[in-house]
Design a protein around this motif. Structure first.
Motif, PDB file in Angstrom:
ATOM      1  N   GLY A   1       0.827  -1.201   0.000  1.00  8.08           N
ATOM      2  CA  GLY A   1       0.000   0.000   0.000  1.00  8.08           C
ATOM      3  C   GLY A   1       0.860   1.249   0.000  1.00  8.08           C
ATOM      4  N   LYS A   2       0.503   2.195   0.858  1.00  8.95           N
ATOM      5  CA  LYS A   2       1.268   3.436   0.969  1.00  8.95           C
ATOM      6  C   LYS A   2       2.282   3.380   2.110  1.00  8.95           C
ATOM      7  CE  LYS A   2      -1.265   7.269  -0.763  1.00  8.95           C
ATOM      8  NZ  LYS A   2      -2.163   8.404  -0.488  1.00  8.95           N
ATOM      9  N   ASP A   3       2.398   2.221   2.746  1.00  4.37           N
ATOM     10  CA  ASP A   3       3.350   2.093   3.846  1.00  4.37           C
ATOM     11  C   ASP A   3       4.773   2.339   3.352  1.00  4.37           C
ATOM     12  OD1 ASP A   3       1.278   1.401   5.560  1.00  4.37           O
ATOM     13  OD2 ASP A   3       1.603  -0.751   5.321  1.00  4.37           O
ATOM     14  N   PRO A   4       5.619   2.901   4.210  1.00  2.00           N
ATOM     15  CA  PRO A   4       7.018   3.102   3.808  1.00  2.00           C
ATOM     16  C   PRO A   4       7.692   1.766   3.517  1.00  2.00           C
ATOM     17  CG  PRO A   4       6.531   4.253   5.872  1.00  2.00           C
ATOM     18  CD  PRO A   4       5.349   3.388   5.553  1.00  2.00           C
ATOM     19  N   VAL A   5       8.534   1.755   2.495  1.00  2.00           N
ATOM     20  CA  VAL A   5       9.328   0.566   2.192  1.00  2.00           C
ATOM     21  C   VAL A   5      10.799   0.970   2.277  1.00  2.00           C
ATOM     22  CG1 VAL A   5       7.571  -0.567   0.770  1.00  2.00           C
ATOM     23  CG2 VAL A   5       9.188   0.985  -0.303  1.00  2.00           C
ATOM     24  N   PRO A   6      11.666   0.034   2.665  1.00  5.20           N
ATOM     25  CA  PRO A   6      13.088   0.362   2.769  1.00  5.20           C
ATOM     26  C   PRO A   6      13.664   0.814   1.429  1.00  5.20           C
ATOM     27  CG  PRO A   6      12.604  -1.756   3.791  1.00  5.20           C
ATOM     28  CD  PRO A   6      11.368  -1.339   3.061  1.00  5.20           C
ATOM     29  N   ALA A   7      14.651   1.670   1.499  1.00  4.61           N
ATOM     30  CA  ALA A   7      15.322   2.151   0.285  1.00  4.61           C
ATOM     31  C   ALA A   7      15.821   0.970  -0.527  1.00  4.61           C
ATOM     32  CB  ALA A   7      16.480   3.068   0.664  1.00  4.61           C
ATOM     33  N   GLY A   8      15.592   1.032  -1.829  1.00  5.35           N
ATOM     34  CA  GLY A   8      16.059  -0.022  -2.719  1.00  5.35           C
ATOM     35  C   GLY A   8      15.117  -1.208  -2.837  1.00  5.35           C
ATOM     36  N   VAL A   9      14.076  -1.222  -2.034  1.00  4.10           N
ATOM     37  CA  VAL A   9      13.113  -2.319  -2.090  1.00  4.10           C
ATOM     38  C   VAL A   9      11.909  -1.841  -2.903  1.00  4.10           C
ATOM     39  CG1 VAL A   9      11.557  -3.778  -0.729  1.00  4.10           C
ATOM     40  CG2 VAL A   9      13.849  -3.261   0.127  1.00  4.10           C
ATOM     41  N   PRO A  10      11.523  -2.601  -3.925  1.00  8.01           N
ATOM     42  CA  PRO A  10      10.377  -2.154  -4.729  1.00  8.01           C
ATOM     43  C   PRO A  10       9.076  -2.221  -3.927  1.00  8.01           C
ATOM     44  CG  PRO A  10      11.107  -4.327  -5.448  1.00  8.01           C
ATOM     45  CD  PRO A  10      12.093  -3.848  -4.407  1.00  8.01           C
ATOM     46  N   ARG A  11       8.211  -1.255  -4.180  1.00  6.52           N
ATOM     47  CA  ARG A  11       6.900  -1.232  -3.535  1.00  6.52           C
ATOM     48  C   ARG A  11       5.994  -2.217  -4.279  1.00  6.52           C
ATOM     49  NH1 ARG A  11       4.534   2.046  -0.321  1.00  6.52           N
ATOM     50  NH2 ARG A  11       6.144   3.627  -0.586  1.00  6.52           N
ATOM     51  N   VAL A  12       5.459  -3.192  -3.551  1.00  4.75           N
ATOM     52  CA  VAL A  12       4.508  -4.144  -4.115  1.00  4.75           C
ATOM     53  C   VAL A  12       3.144  -3.774  -3.553  1.00  4.75           C
ATOM     54  CG1 VAL A  12       3.876  -6.565  -4.365  1.00  4.75           C
ATOM     55  CG2 VAL A  12       6.299  -5.920  -4.235  1.00  4.75           C
ATOM     56  N   LEU A  13       2.332  -3.147  -4.394  1.00  3.85           N
ATOM     57  CA  LEU A  13       1.041  -2.639  -3.936  1.00  3.85           C
ATOM     58  C   LEU A  13       0.080  -3.765  -3.570  1.00  3.85           C
ATOM     59  CD1 LEU A  13       0.765   0.148  -6.588  1.00  3.85           C
ATOM     60  CD2 LEU A  13       1.064   0.478  -4.134  1.00  3.85           C
ATOM     61  N   GLY A  14       0.066  -4.813  -4.357  1.00  3.49           N
ATOM     62  CA  GLY A  14      -0.856  -5.919  -4.152  1.00  3.49           C
ATOM     63  C   GLY A  14      -1.621  -6.190  -5.430  1.00  3.49           C
ATOM     64  N   ASP A  15      -2.776  -6.854  -5.289  1.00  8.73           N
ATOM     65  CA  ASP A  15      -3.565  -7.256  -6.441  1.00  8.73           C
ATOM     66  C   ASP A  15      -4.987  -6.734  -6.342  1.00  8.73           C
ATOM     67  OD1 ASP A  15      -1.537  -8.935  -7.632  1.00  8.73           O
ATOM     68  OD2 ASP A  15      -1.949 -10.386  -6.044  1.00  8.73           O
ATOM     69  N   VAL A  16      -5.519  -6.325  -7.487  1.00  9.11           N
ATOM     70  CA  VAL A  16      -6.938  -6.013  -7.627  1.00  9.11           C
ATOM     71  C   VAL A  16      -7.503  -7.048  -8.585  1.00  9.11           C
ATOM     72  CG1 VAL A  16      -8.659  -4.354  -8.453  1.00  9.11           C
ATOM     73  CG2 VAL A  16      -6.656  -3.553  -7.184  1.00  9.11           C
ATOM     74  N   VAL A  17      -8.613  -7.669  -8.180  1.00 11.66           N
ATOM     75  CA  VAL A  17      -9.256  -8.710  -8.972  1.00 11.66           C
ATOM     76  C   VAL A  17     -10.657  -8.237  -9.341  1.00 11.66           C
ATOM     77  CG1 VAL A  17      -9.951 -11.128  -9.043  1.00 11.66           C
ATOM     78  CG2 VAL A  17      -7.940 -10.458  -7.694  1.00 11.66           C
ATOM     79  N   LEU A  18     -10.943  -8.200 -10.630  1.00  8.40           N
ATOM     80  CA  LEU A  18     -12.248  -7.769 -11.142  1.00  8.40           C
ATOM     81  C   LEU A  18     -12.939  -8.926 -11.849  1.00  8.40           C
ATOM     82  CD1 LEU A  18     -10.967  -4.472 -12.654  1.00  8.40           C
ATOM     83  CD2 LEU A  18     -12.789  -4.561 -10.980  1.00  8.40           C
ATOM     84  N   CYS A  19     -14.278  -8.935 -11.781  1.00  5.39           N
ATOM     85  CA  CYS A  19     -15.071  -9.947 -12.471  1.00  5.39           C
ATOM     86  C   CYS A  19     -15.867  -9.265 -13.590  1.00  5.39           C
ATOM     87  CB  CYS A  19     -16.008 -10.640 -11.497  1.00  5.39           C
ATOM     88  SG  CYS A  19     -16.965 -11.961 -12.261  1.00  5.39           S
ATOM     89  N   PRO A  20     -15.407  -9.383 -14.852  1.00  2.00           N
ATOM     90  CA  PRO A  20     -16.108  -8.727 -15.957  1.00  2.00           C
ATOM     91  C   PRO A  20     -17.564  -9.161 -16.103  1.00  2.00           C
ATOM     92  CG  PRO A  20     -13.941  -9.450 -16.660  1.00  2.00           C
ATOM     93  CD  PRO A  20     -14.181 -10.036 -15.299  1.00  2.00           C
ATOM     94  N   GLN A  21     -17.882 -10.394 -15.729  1.00  6.13           N
ATOM     95  CA  GLN A  21     -19.263 -10.851 -15.842  1.00  6.13           C
ATOM     96  C   GLN A  21     -20.184 -10.072 -14.913  1.00  6.13           C
ATOM     97  OE1 GLN A  21     -16.607 -12.869 -15.722  1.00  6.13           O
ATOM     98  NE2 GLN A  21     -16.832 -14.527 -17.202  1.00  6.13           N
ATOM     99  N   ILE A  22     -19.652  -9.470 -13.880  1.00  5.29           N
ATOM    100  CA  ILE A  22     -20.456  -8.653 -12.963  1.00  5.29           C
ATOM    101  C   ILE A  22     -20.358  -7.175 -13.337  1.00  5.29           C
ATOM    102  CG2 ILE A  22     -20.699  -7.862 -10.571  1.00  5.29           C
ATOM    103  CD1 ILE A  22     -19.940 -10.675  -9.690  1.00  5.29           C
ATOM    104  N   VAL A  23     -19.152  -6.681 -13.580  1.00  4.63           N
ATOM    105  CA  VAL A  23     -18.998  -5.241 -13.814  1.00  4.63           C
ATOM    106  C   VAL A  23     -19.317  -4.832 -15.249  1.00  4.63           C
ATOM    107  CG1 VAL A  23     -17.324  -4.979 -11.968  1.00  4.63           C
ATOM    108  CG2 VAL A  23     -16.507  -5.357 -14.289  1.00  4.63           C
ATOM    109  N   GLY A  24     -19.209  -5.750 -16.201  1.00  4.56           N
ATOM    110  CA  GLY A  24     -19.490  -5.418 -17.593  1.00  4.56           C
ATOM    111  C   GLY A  24     -18.617  -4.271 -18.075  1.00  4.56           C
ATOM    112  N   ALA A  25     -19.220  -3.370 -18.827  1.00  3.99           N
ATOM    113  CA  ALA A  25     -18.480  -2.229 -19.373  1.00  3.99           C
ATOM    114  C   ALA A  25     -18.218  -1.162 -18.315  1.00  3.99           C
ATOM    115  CB  ALA A  25     -19.254  -1.626 -20.546  1.00  3.99           C
ATOM    116  N   ASN A  26     -18.810  -1.294 -17.148  1.00  7.26           N
ATOM    117  CA  ASN A  26     -18.664  -0.303 -16.070  1.00  7.26           C
ATOM    118  C   ASN A  26     -17.571  -0.717 -15.089  1.00  7.26           C
ATOM    119  OD1 ASN A  26     -20.813   1.250 -17.114  1.00  7.26           O
ATOM    120  ND2 ASN A  26     -22.266  -0.156 -16.175  1.00  7.26           N
TER     121      ASN A  26
END
Length: 124
Positions: free
Chosen positions: A70-95
């Motif tokens: 997330g927005k938590d501080p990460v040590p210098a030289g360590v890449p920030r790994v935000l995480g994953d967002v999972v979407l279901c197109p069958q539910i959200v459709g074009a929106n």
């Protein structure tokens, strides 16, 4: 630039480039211009299984978020790994834009409420 790894396991055609652009725009508006993000599009069965396994609710949903740094501080030289967002197109459709924004804000530590709603309104 935020590196976005996209996986489409939904069986539905998705405008992946537009989703990546939208995700980067939201993250930049939230002050994040570097890091790693996973973005997955899944079918109803996989979404239902994810929600059941992680939240204990046996139903499909539009979007789930799995935050890491997330927005938590990460040590210098360590890449920030935000995480994953999972979407279901069958539910959200074009929106899909509003659920994507919602999921990204959860990755960044927002909880449901007026602050999150205001950010969603500003970003969609």
């Amino acid at each position: 630039m935020v590196a976005v790894e996209v996986s489409n396991r939904s069986g539905v055609d998705v405008d992946e480039d537009a989703a990546v652009d939208a995700a980067r725009r939201v993250l930049a508006a939230e002050g994040l211009d570097d890091g790693e993000l996973g973005l997955a599009f899944v079918d109803l069965d996989e979404m239902r299984a994810l929600k059941r396994d992680h939240l204990g609710i046996d139903e499909a949903t539009d979007v789930l978020s799995f935050p890491i740094d997330g927005k938590d501080p990460v040590p210098a030289g360590v890449p920030r790994v935000l995480g994953d967002v999972v979407l279901c197109p069958q539910i959200v459709g074009a929106n899909w834009r509003a659920p994507l924004v919602h999921g990204l804000l959860h990755l960044l530590g927002y909880d449901h409420g007026s602050e999150m709603e205001a950010r969603e309104e500003a970003l969609t």
